[in-house]
Design a protein around this motif. Structure first.
Motif, PDB file in Angstrom:
ATOM      1  N   ILE A 192       0.840  -1.199   0.000  1.00 45.36           N
ATOM      2  CA  ILE A 192       0.000   0.000   0.000  1.00 45.36           C
ATOM      3  C   ILE A 192       0.877   1.252   0.000  1.00 45.36           C
ATOM      4  O   ILE A 192       0.643   2.199  -0.759  1.00 45.36           O
ATOM      5  CB  ILE A 192      -0.969  -0.020   1.197  1.00 45.36           C
ATOM      6  CG1 ILE A 192      -2.005  -1.138   1.011  1.00 45.36           C
ATOM      7  CG2 ILE A 192      -1.656   1.332   1.365  1.00 45.36           C
ATOM      8  CD1 ILE A 192      -2.781  -1.478   2.273  1.00 45.36           C
ATOM      9  N   ALA A 193       1.909   1.237   0.848  1.00 49.81           N
ATOM     10  CA  ALA A 193       2.835   2.379   0.891  1.00 49.81           C
ATOM     11  C   ALA A 193       3.449   2.598  -0.492  1.00 49.81           C
ATOM     12  O   ALA A 193       3.561   3.730  -0.967  1.00 49.81           O
ATOM     13  CB  ALA A 193       3.925   2.134   1.934  1.00 49.81           C
ATOM     14  N   ARG A 194       3.818   1.508  -1.150  1.00 51.76           N
ATOM     15  CA  ARG A 194       4.402   1.623  -2.489  1.00 51.76           C
ATOM     16  C   ARG A 194       3.383   2.196  -3.480  1.00 51.76           C
ATOM     17  O   ARG A 194       3.717   3.037  -4.314  1.00 51.76           O
ATOM     18  CB  ARG A 194       4.883   0.247  -2.973  1.00 51.76           C
ATOM     19  CG  ARG A 194       5.477   0.303  -4.371  1.00 51.76           C
ATOM     20  CD  ARG A 194       5.871  -1.050  -4.893  1.00 51.76           C
ATOM     21  NE  ARG A 194       4.734  -1.964  -4.933  1.00 51.76           N
ATOM     22  CZ  ARG A 194       4.799  -3.207  -5.341  1.00 51.76           C
ATOM     23  NH1 ARG A 194       5.951  -3.716  -5.724  1.00 51.76           N
ATOM     24  NH2 ARG A 194       3.717  -3.969  -5.359  1.00 51.76           N
ATOM     25  N   ALA A 195       2.137   1.730  -3.365  1.00 55.40           N
ATOM     26  CA  ALA A 195       1.117   2.176  -4.320  1.00 55.40           C
ATOM     27  C   ALA A 195       0.850   3.677  -4.224  1.00 55.40           C
ATOM     28  O   ALA A 195       0.463   4.301  -5.211  1.00 55.40           O
ATOM     29  CB  ALA A 195      -0.180   1.395  -4.102  1.00 55.40           C
ATOM     30  N   VAL A 196       1.029   4.246  -3.030  1.00 52.80           N
ATOM     31  CA  VAL A 196       0.725   5.672  -2.874  1.00 52.80           C
ATOM     32  C   VAL A 196       1.994   6.523  -2.848  1.00 52.80           C
ATOM     33  O   VAL A 196       1.927   7.735  -2.649  1.00 52.80           O
ATOM     34  CB  VAL A 196      -0.140   5.958  -1.615  1.00 52.80           C
ATOM     35  CG1 VAL A 196      -1.470   5.227  -1.721  1.00 52.80           C
ATOM     36  CG2 VAL A 196       0.586   5.575  -0.339  1.00 52.80           C
ATOM     37  N   ALA A 197       3.149   5.893  -3.058  1.00 51.71           N
ATOM     38  CA  ALA A 197       4.432   6.609  -2.928  1.00 51.71           C
ATOM     39  C   ALA A 197       4.514   7.821  -3.852  1.00 51.71           C
ATOM     40  O   ALA A 197       5.064   8.849  -3.494  1.00 51.71           O
ATOM     41  CB  ALA A 197       5.594   5.661  -3.189  1.00 51.71           C
ATOM     42  N   ASN A 198       3.966   7.686  -5.052  1.00 53.99           N
ATOM     43  CA  ASN A 198       4.039   8.796  -6.004  1.00 53.99           C
ATOM     44  C   ASN A 198       2.826   9.718  -5.913  1.00 53.99           C
ATOM     45  O   ASN A 198       2.542  10.461  -6.855  1.00 53.99           O
ATOM     46  CB  ASN A 198       4.180   8.258  -7.431  1.00 53.99           C
ATOM     47  CG  ASN A 198       5.611   7.835  -7.742  1.00 53.99           C
ATOM     48  OD1 ASN A 198       6.548   8.303  -7.099  1.00 53.99           O
ATOM     49  ND2 ASN A 198       5.766   6.962  -8.712  1.00 53.99           N
ATOM     50  N   ALA A 199       2.125   9.659  -4.769  1.00 49.67           N
ATOM     51  CA  ALA A 199       0.950  10.503  -4.554  1.00 49.67           C
ATOM     52  C   ALA A 199      -0.017  10.454  -5.738  1.00 49.67           C
ATOM     53  O   ALA A 199      -0.289  11.461  -6.384  1.00 49.67           O
ATOM     54  CB  ALA A 199       1.373  11.950  -4.278  1.00 49.67           C
ATOM     55  N   PRO A 200      -0.543   9.264  -6.034  1.00 50.97           N
ATOM     56  CA  PRO A 200      -1.455   9.133  -7.169  1.00 50.97           C
ATOM     57  C   PRO A 200      -2.787   9.840  -6.901  1.00 50.97           C
ATOM     58  O   PRO A 200      -3.107  10.155  -5.754  1.00 50.97           O
ATOM     59  CB  PRO A 200      -1.677   7.622  -7.275  1.00 50.97           C
ATOM     60  CG  PRO A 200      -1.507   7.128  -5.874  1.00 50.97           C
ATOM     61  CD  PRO A 200      -0.428   7.994  -5.282  1.00 50.97           C
ATOM     62  N   LEU A 201      -3.537  10.074  -7.964  1.00 54.56           N
ATOM     63  CA  LEU A 201      -4.878  10.634  -7.829  1.00 54.56           C
ATOM     64  C   LEU A 201      -5.876   9.539  -7.510  1.00 54.56           C
ATOM     65  O   LEU A 201      -6.885   9.766  -6.858  1.00 54.56           O
ATOM     66  CB  LEU A 201      -5.302  11.282  -9.151  1.00 54.56           C
ATOM     67  CG  LEU A 201      -4.437  12.414  -9.684  1.00 54.56           C
ATOM     68  CD1 LEU A 201      -4.855  12.769 -11.100  1.00 54.56           C
ATOM     69  CD2 LEU A 201      -4.564  13.611  -8.764  1.00 54.56           C
ATOM     70  N   VAL A 202      -5.593   8.356  -8.024  1.00 55.56           N
ATOM     71  CA  VAL A 202      -6.534   7.241  -7.942  1.00 55.56           C
ATOM     72  C   VAL A 202      -5.815   6.015  -7.400  1.00 55.56           C
ATOM     73  O   VAL A 202      -4.681   5.733  -7.799  1.00 55.56           O
ATOM     74  CB  VAL A 202      -7.092   6.904  -9.351  1.00 55.56           C
ATOM     75  CG1 VAL A 202      -8.016   5.689  -9.279  1.00 55.56           C
ATOM     76  CG2 VAL A 202      -7.810   8.092  -9.952  1.00 55.56           C
ATOM     77  N   LEU A 203      -6.487   5.321  -6.477  1.00 60.32           N
ATOM     78  CA  LEU A 203      -5.943   4.072  -5.952  1.00 60.32           C
ATOM     79  C   LEU A 203      -6.886   2.943  -6.356  1.00 60.32           C
ATOM     80  O   LEU A 203      -8.080   2.989  -6.063  1.00 60.32           O
ATOM     81  CB  LEU A 203      -5.821   4.161  -4.434  1.00 60.32           C
ATOM     82  CG  LEU A 203      -5.135   2.979  -3.734  1.00 60.32           C
ATOM     83  CD1 LEU A 203      -3.693   2.829  -4.203  1.00 60.32           C
ATOM     84  CD2 LEU A 203      -5.179   3.168  -2.228  1.00 60.32           C
ATOM     85  N   LEU A 204      -6.344   1.943  -7.038  1.00 58.11           N
ATOM     86  CA  LEU A 204      -7.129   0.792  -7.473  1.00 58.11           C
ATOM     87  C   LEU A 204      -6.602  -0.436  -6.758  1.00 58.11           C
ATOM     88  O   LEU A 204      -5.385  -0.583  -6.608  1.00 58.11           O
ATOM     89  CB  LEU A 204      -6.988   0.583  -8.987  1.00 58.11           C
ATOM     90  CG  LEU A 204      -7.380   1.761  -9.867  1.00 58.11           C
ATOM     91  CD1 LEU A 204      -7.022   1.476 -11.321  1.00 58.11           C
ATOM     92  CD2 LEU A 204      -8.872   2.053  -9.728  1.00 58.11           C
ATOM     93  N   ALA A 205      -7.501  -1.289  -6.296  1.00 58.88           N
ATOM     94  CA  ALA A 205      -7.029  -2.486  -5.623  1.00 58.88           C
ATOM     95  C   ALA A 205      -7.955  -3.652  -5.915  1.00 58.88           C
ATOM     96  O   ALA A 205      -9.166  -3.503  -5.972  1.00 58.88           O
ATOM     97  CB  ALA A 205      -6.938  -2.255  -4.124  1.00 58.88           C
ATOM     98  N   ASP A 206      -7.328  -4.802  -6.100  1.00 57.09           N
ATOM     99  CA  ASP A 206      -8.065  -6.036  -6.299  1.00 57.09           C
ATOM    100  C   ASP A 206      -7.913  -6.841  -5.016  1.00 57.09           C
ATOM    101  O   ASP A 206      -6.809  -7.289  -4.705  1.00 57.09           O
ATOM    102  CB  ASP A 206      -7.459  -6.773  -7.496  1.00 57.09           C
ATOM    103  CG  ASP A 206      -8.333  -7.927  -7.947  1.00 57.09           C
ATOM    104  OD1 ASP A 206      -9.359  -8.182  -7.298  1.00 57.09           O
ATOM    105  OD2 ASP A 206      -7.972  -8.565  -8.947  1.00 57.09           O
ATOM    106  N   GLU A 207      -8.969  -6.994  -4.251  1.00 55.40           N
ATOM    107  CA  GLU A 207      -8.929  -7.708  -2.972  1.00 55.40           C
ATOM    108  C   GLU A 207      -7.757  -7.241  -2.106  1.00 55.40           C
ATOM    109  O   GLU A 207      -6.865  -8.035  -1.782  1.00 55.40           O
ATOM    110  CB  GLU A 207      -8.834  -9.220  -3.209  1.00 55.40           C
ATOM    111  CG  GLU A 207     -10.068  -9.837  -3.811  1.00 55.40           C
ATOM    112  CD  GLU A 207     -11.248  -9.931  -2.834  1.00 55.40           C
ATOM    113  OE1 GLU A 207     -11.065  -9.610  -1.633  1.00 55.40           O
ATOM    114  OE2 GLU A 207     -12.341 -10.296  -3.274  1.00 55.40           O
TER     115      GLU A 207
END
Ligand code: ADP
Ligand code: ADP
Length: 228
Positions: A154-169
């Motif tokens: 999760i930390a990696r997914a938001v590291a670049n301060a994205p606008l959108v977070l998508l997650a599969d399960e």
């Protein structure tokens, strides 16, 4: 205004003897700070929807807008750039790089984006602290529990301060307590940073903790009220 908007999105696959229309005019709008659960049976088209929303796949029809800007006319290179900068993705099975530490896993997307090492490292530390795994920063994925690995992801997914977070399960393979904790961490991140989140899940209890629940029916996205 919507951070992510899908408008009349169509996507079909050519099967052996017929065309399989998975998205047949799907509409969806995610507002800043909004968490939406996508609950639908296997094969309904959740991955197709996430891939299209995440600019991994191009729709056959309709349009995907990020911050109001249409993505259909972007070149492949521009799409890749938008995906790296604006979309965060949490995989069900982490996909952390096994030979790198937790800290390095969170730094890598930032380095790819061109951030100086020192800044990437500071932000990675900050995010790992926020996810309450700061003390585990130098451990490799194999040395972390499933819940810890997912928090690194999760930390990696938001590291670049994205606008959108998508997650599969996002909490799919975690025990209920860890799952609840990981979800709370995700929720805090979403609310705090104002990003928009779309989470595919089979977990109705988790889905109910989000702002709204949608499902897929006949290639469309419709509101859903799961049975108790
Ligand atoms: P879900 O994630 O809800 O399980 P998918 O989006 O993966 O659903 O798949 C929806 C349907 O499209 C399924 O019937 C699947 O077999 C089919 N499908 C998905 N990807 C492809 C592909 N690349 N080629 C052909 N058929 C596909
Ligand atoms: P790799 O570069 O390791 O092959 P990909 O970027 O191709 O990884 O992604 C592999 C899988 O991860 C995709 O099939 C998809 O399920 C998921 N994924 C990764 N990034 C995104 C994204 N931005 N939007 C939606 N799905 C994504």
């Amino acid at each position: 205004d919507a951070v992510l908007r899908l408008e009349a999105v169509e996507r079909a696959y050519q099967e052996v003897d017929h065309k399989l229309e998975v998205l047949r005019g799907a509409d969806l709008a995610l507002m800043p700070g909004e968490m939406v659960a996508l609950v639908a049976p296997s094969g309904a088209g959740k991955s197709t929807l996430l891939h299209t929303a995440g600019l991994l796949e191009r729709p056959d029809g309709g349009e995907v807008y990020l911050s109001g800007k249409p993505c259909g006319s972007l070149t492949d290179r521009e799409r890749t750039a938008r995906r790296r900068n604006d979309i965060g993705y949490v995989y069900q099975f982490h996909h952390l790089l096994p030979e790198f530490s937790a800290l390095e896993n969170v730094m890598i997307p930032q380095l790819i984006r061109g951030l100086p090492r020192r800044e990437a490292e500071a932000r990675a530390h900050e995010l790992l602290d926020y996810m309450r795994i700061g003390p585990r920063a130098t451990h490799r994925p194999a040395e972390l529990s499933g819940g810890e690995q997912q928090r690194v992801a999760i930390a990696r997914a938001v590291a670049n301060a994205p606008l959108v977070l998508l997650a599969d399960e996002p909490t799919g393979n975690l025990d209920p307590d860890t799952s609840s904790y990981v979800f709370e961490a995700l929720e805090a991140l979403v609310r705090q940073s104002g990003l928009a989140a779309l989470f595919a899940t089979h977990n109705h209890a988790l889905a109910r903790r989000m702002d709204r629940i949608v499902t897929m029916a006949d290639g469309h996205i419709v509101p859903y009220d799961p049975p108790a």
